[in-house]
Design an enzyme around this catalytic site. Structure first.
Site, mmCIF file in Angstrom:
data_model
loop_
_atom_site.group_PDB
_atom_site.id
_atom_site.type_symbol
_atom_site.label_atom_id
_atom_site.label_comp_id
_atom_site.label_asym_id
_atom_site.label_seq_id
_atom_site.Cartn_x
_atom_site.Cartn_y
_atom_site.Cartn_z
ATOM 1 N N ASP A 104 -2.580 2.569 -6.085
ATOM 2 C CA ASP A 104 -1.974 3.069 -5.511
ATOM 3 C C ASP A 104 -2.044 1.459 -4.044
ATOM 4 O OD1 ASP A 104 -3.733 3.014 -3.892
ATOM 5 O OD2 ASP A 104 -3.396 4.552 -2.629
ATOM 6 N N GLU A 105 -2.288 0.664 -4.677
ATOM 7 C CA GLU A 105 -2.698 -1.360 -3.697
ATOM 8 C C GLU A 105 -2.003 -2.432 -4.350
ATOM 9 O OE1 GLU A 105 -5.743 -2.119 -0.098
ATOM 10 O OE2 GLU A 105 -5.651 -0.113 -1.500
ATOM 11 N N ASP B 5 0.956 -0.841 0.107
ATOM 12 C CA ASP B 5 0.309 -0.192 0.024
ATOM 13 C C ASP B 5 0.772 1.608 -0.424
ATOM 14 O OD1 ASP B 5 -2.223 1.131 -0.204
ATOM 15 O OD2 ASP B 5 -2.752 0.957 1.921
#
Length: 278
Positions: free
Chosen positions: A104-105, A10
């Site tokens: 973003d993960e 993350d």
């Protein structure tokens, strides 16, 4: 079944961190990604802004009351997508089992990568170093034998953290956590459970399964098993979209039905365009 080795990665305050990276004058300052317009919501908040209680999806009006000195920056999605592509390329160097959850993960299954790159902790450290060197950002990584615990672990030492949860850690690391740390337990479910004196993951894990299903419905069994460290879902590299939508936000409230119909038509046409393109 062979035990999996799963990373959940993350990025830390992704959009805000990119803006702070690109503009050194913003570093150390409370940055909010989003418009200052009263109808706007917070897309991302830097950790300096989070210290005031600002968080993603918060109405901008509330965010600016909590942190009046915040610097608001309109989102630049094209730039964020470009950075995300570079990060995903780094992930794919270590395994082809990468399940992106957002820009973003992502989950990475590195079970088959250890002979080449080392154990999961070594792989996670190398990924952190690659991201820092090539993209100039930090991330937090959770390492475990299933997706639920890996995701939970990545949130325990933010920012720039790395946390491992093994089977023997569940009682000490996982069970004391509040139930709102459970994947899939939102505010409404938390209230229902707290009314039954179920406030921690450990209490949830030790609750009768039938009782949980009465409270949470079919999701009760999933929650019960995850609280006990059981989650057999694989990392899925390519998943089909289950829905496509489009939205807009009015600057002012309106009861003008003709205007609303016009906006709905525009939204429907945009959804149709996206459906055809995919």
């Amino acid at each position: 079944m062979m035990e999996r080795n799963i990373l959940h990665i993350d990025m830390d305050a992704f959009y805000a961190a990119i803006e702070q990276r690109d503009n050194p004058d913003l570093r150390g300052l409370p940055v909010i990604i989003g418009s200052r317009h009263p109808r706007s919501v917070v897309s991302t908040a830097s950790y300096e802004a989070r210290a005031f209680g600002v968080h993603s999806a918060m109405p901008m009006v509330k965010a600016l009351k909590l942190c009046p000195e915040a610097i608001c920056i309109p989102p630049n999605l094209k730039k964020y997508q470009n950075v995300s592509e570079k990060i995903m390329q780094i992930f794919n160097k270590y395994t082809d089992l990468v399940e992106a959850l957002s820009l973003d993960e992502a989950f990475l299954d590195v079970s088959g990568s250890q002979r080449i790159f080392g154990n999961p902790r070594v792989i996670a450290q190398r990924i952190k170093e690659n991201i820092k060197e090539q993209v100039g950002l930090t991330c937090s990584i959770g390492i475990s034998y299933n997706k639920f615990l890996a995701k939970l672990a990545s949130d325990l030492e933010k920012p720039n953290g790395m946390t491992v949860i093994c089977k023997e850690d569940i009682k000490n690391k996982v069970w004391p956590l509040p139930i709102n740390k459970m994947w899939g337990i939102g505010p409404k479910s938390s209230i229902k459970l707290e009314k039954c004196n179920i406030r921690t993951i450990g209490q949830l894990a030790q609750t009768d399964l039938n009782f949980l299903q009465n409270i949470l419905g079919s999701w009760g069994a999933e929650v019960y098993h995850m609280a006990n460290g059981i989650d057999n879902r694989p990392v899925v590299p390519h998943r089909e979209a289950h829905s496509i939508g489009h939205e807009t936000t009015f600057l002012e409230d309106t009861v003008d039905l003709e205007f609303i119909k016009m906006v709905l038509l525009d939204l429907a046409q945009e959804v149709g365009r996206r459906l055809r393109s995919q």
